[in-house]
Design a protein around this motif. Structure first.
Motif, PDB file in Angstrom:
ATOM      1  N   GLU A  30       0.832  -1.204   0.000  1.00 25.71           N
ATOM      2  CA  GLU A  30       0.000   0.000   0.000  1.00 25.71           C
ATOM      3  C   GLU A  30       0.866   1.253   0.000  1.00 25.71           C
ATOM      4  N   LEU A  31       2.022   1.163   0.646  1.00 21.30           N
ATOM      5  CA  LEU A  31       2.930   2.310   0.682  1.00 21.30           C
ATOM      6  C   LEU A  31       3.440   2.645  -0.717  1.00 21.30           C
ATOM      7  N   ALA A  32       3.782   1.615  -1.489  1.00 19.51           N
ATOM      8  CA  ALA A  32       4.244   1.833  -2.871  1.00 19.51           C
ATOM      9  C   ALA A  32       3.142   2.482  -3.696  1.00 19.51           C
ATOM     10  N   GLU A  33       1.915   2.034  -3.492  1.00 23.79           N
ATOM     11  CA  GLU A  33       0.783   2.618  -4.216  1.00 23.79           C
ATOM     12  C   GLU A  33       0.558   4.066  -3.791  1.00 23.79           C
ATOM     13  N   CYS A  34       0.745   4.336  -2.496  1.00 27.95           N
ATOM     14  CA  CYS A  34       0.591   5.699  -1.979  1.00 27.95           C
ATOM     15  C   CYS A  34       1.640   6.627  -2.588  1.00 27.95           C
ATOM     16  N   ILE A  35       2.891   6.157  -2.637  1.00 31.19           N
ATOM     17  CA  ILE A  35       3.971   6.961  -3.205  1.00 31.19           C
ATOM     18  C   ILE A  35       3.700   7.247  -4.682  1.00 31.19           C
ATOM     19  N   ASP A  36       3.253   6.229  -5.414  1.00 28.42           N
ATOM     20  CA  ASP A  36       2.929   6.431  -6.832  1.00 28.42           C
ATOM     21  C   ASP A  36       1.841   7.494  -6.991  1.00 28.42           C
ATOM     22  N   ARG A  37       0.839   7.440  -6.129  1.00 27.39           N
ATOM     23  CA  ARG A  37      -0.258   8.406  -6.205  1.00 27.39           C
ATOM     24  C   ARG A  37       0.220   9.818  -5.859  1.00 27.39           C
ATOM     25  N   ASP A  61       1.220  14.366  -9.307  1.00 24.44           N
ATOM     26  CA  ASP A  61       1.081  15.800  -9.592  1.00 24.44           C
ATOM     27  C   ASP A  61       2.406  16.527  -9.770  1.00 24.44           C
ATOM     28  N   SER A  62       3.488  15.955  -9.261  1.00 24.50           N
ATOM     29  CA  SER A  62       4.805  16.613  -9.300  1.00 24.50           C
ATOM     30  C   SER A  62       4.740  18.028  -8.718  1.00 24.50           C
ATOM     31  N   ASN A  63       4.009  18.150  -7.622  1.00 23.83           N
ATOM     32  CA  ASN A  63       3.832  19.446  -6.959  1.00 23.83           C
ATOM     33  C   ASN A  63       4.851  19.555  -5.824  1.00 23.83           C
ATOM     34  N   TYR A  64       5.983  20.212  -6.089  1.00 27.09           N
ATOM     35  CA  TYR A  64       7.047  20.275  -5.091  1.00 27.09           C
ATOM     36  C   TYR A  64       6.636  21.056  -3.848  1.00 27.09           C
ATOM     37  N   THR A  65       5.789  22.050  -4.015  1.00 27.38           N
ATOM     38  CA  THR A  65       5.307  22.805  -2.855  1.00 27.38           C
ATOM     39  C   THR A  65       4.509  21.898  -1.931  1.00 27.38           C
ATOM     40  N   PHE A  66       3.688  21.037  -2.520  1.00 23.60           N
ATOM     41  CA  PHE A  66       2.903  20.099  -1.719  1.00 23.60           C
ATOM     42  C   PHE A  66       3.812  19.147  -0.953  1.00 23.60           C
ATOM     43  N   SER A  86      14.629  15.505   3.990  1.00 25.33           N
ATOM     44  CA  SER A  86      13.653  15.280   2.921  1.00 25.33           C
ATOM     45  C   SER A  86      13.190  16.606   2.332  1.00 25.33           C
ATOM     46  N   ILE A  87      12.978  17.602   3.191  1.00 24.05           N
ATOM     47  CA  ILE A  87      12.595  18.925   2.720  1.00 24.05           C
ATOM     48  C   ILE A  87      13.692  19.512   1.844  1.00 24.05           C
ATOM     49  N   ARG A 127      14.740  19.862  -5.847  1.00 28.21           N
ATOM     50  CA  ARG A 127      14.032  19.228  -6.962  1.00 28.21           C
ATOM     51  C   ARG A 127      14.557  17.821  -7.224  1.00 28.21           C
ATOM     52  N   GLY A 128      14.731  17.078  -6.114  1.00 27.21           N
ATOM     53  CA  GLY A 128      15.160  15.699  -6.244  1.00 27.21           C
ATOM     54  C   GLY A 128      14.035  14.813  -6.758  1.00 27.21           C
ATOM     55  N   ASN A 129      14.366  13.587  -7.091  1.00 29.06           N
ATOM     56  CA  ASN A 129      13.370  12.620  -7.556  1.00 29.06           C
ATOM     57  C   ASN A 129      12.422  12.301  -6.401  1.00 29.06           C
ATOM     58  N   ILE A 130      11.166  12.692  -6.531  1.00 30.26           N
ATOM     59  CA  ILE A 130      10.227  12.582  -5.423  1.00 30.26           C
ATOM     60  C   ILE A 130       9.970  11.133  -5.032  1.00 30.26           C
ATOM     61  N   THR A 131       9.915  10.255  -6.003  1.00 31.94           N
ATOM     62  CA  THR A 131       9.707   8.841  -5.683  1.00 31.94           C
ATOM     63  C   THR A 131      10.815   8.335  -4.771  1.00 31.94           C
ATOM     64  N   LEU A 132      12.056   8.696  -5.094  1.00 34.35           N
ATOM     65  CA  LEU A 132      13.187   8.266  -4.270  1.00 34.35           C
ATOM     66  C   LEU A 132      13.174   8.942  -2.905  1.00 34.35           C
ATOM     67  N   VAL A 133      12.785  10.225  -2.856  1.00 43.40           N
ATOM     68  CA  VAL A 133      12.734  10.952  -1.583  1.00 43.40           C
ATOM     69  C   VAL A 133      11.724  10.299  -0.650  1.00 43.40           C
ATOM     70  N   LEU A 134      10.538   9.995  -1.157  1.00 43.44           N
ATOM     71  CA  LEU A 134       9.497   9.382  -0.338  1.00 43.44           C
ATOM     72  C   LEU A 134       9.875   7.960   0.070  1.00 43.44           C
TER      73      LEU A 134
END
Length: 218
Positions: free
Chosen positions: A113-120, A124-129, A185-186, A192-199
């Motif tokens: 479920e965590l992998a699915e959450c990260i994918d979701r 949006d690729s919303n870095y502010t979010f 992480s922030i 502007r790192g790879n968000i998938t890898l950061v999460l």
């Protein structure tokens, strides 16, 4: 935010103050102070607004019913300005909800479920979010730690403070480790790192921190 070198010097001064010295530390952002510094201070509150005072102000400004359940999510800040900001930001609820879903999946080690959450979350690729998500987790970690200290109840965000489950890890060192993980992480998000890898890195490091486990790679 206070630099690490400054914080270490401050800790040494607090632990070994000169004889006959009284130190007064002032801040308008108490939640941003390192837990190890807070734990060595006697906290005094100045001009803190109670939840009901903030509720009244918001109701007067926006002609709201005092029983409006939406108010409960924003009145426990101690600051009218902060509450106004939360009330006027439509993304606040989404950030809070996603932060708690993400943290819960991490702590339960539900990797599918965590992998699915990260994918979701990455759609949006919303870095502010993403930055706000980790800031929300930082705040909740601080709140969870501070609630374990005598004399800090109802001081920072009221008796309905937003917290996370620390799985019993409430030592100074552990709190700083978790906050440092959020701050790194922030920094990665800002770069502007790879968000998938950061999460993913955050999830693995959090599991190790809370459960003392090393995850197998591959």
């Amino acid at each position: 935010l206070m630099k690490a070198s400054t914080a270490n010097s401050m800790l040494k001064l607090l632990e070994e103050p000169p004889a006959g010295t009284v130190l007064l530390l002032l801040t308008d952002r108490p939640a941003a102070v390192l837990p190890t510094i807070v734990s060595r201070c006697q906290i005094m509150r100045f001009s803190y607004l109670s939840p009901e005072e903030i509720r009244s102000q918001l109701c007067n400004r926006f002609s709201l019913d005092p029983s409006d359940p939406r108010l409960d999510a924003v009145i426990h800040t101690g600051s009218l300005g902060r509450s106004l900001h939360l009330w006027g930001d439509p993304a606040t609820d989404k950030v809070r909800n996603e932060a708690m879903i993400f943290w819960d999946l991490c702590t339960r080690k539900n990797w599918q479920e965590l992998a699915e959450c990260i994918d979701r979350l990455c759609e949006d690729s919303n870095y502010t979010f993403y930055e706000r998500l980790f800031m929300e987790l930082t705040q909740r970690i601080r709140n969870a730690f501070l609630r374990e200290l005598d004399g800090t109840e109802n001081l920072f965000l009221g008796d309905r403070s937003c917290t996370v489950d620390l799985a019993g890890q409430t030592s100074h060192a552990q709190a700083e480790r978790l906050i440092d993980l959020c701050e790194r992480s922030i920094a990665a998000v800002k770069a502007r790192g790879n968000i998938t890898l950061v999460l993913a890195y955050f999830a693995i490091a959090l599991t190790e921190a809370l459960h003392g486990e090393k995850q197998q790679s591959g």
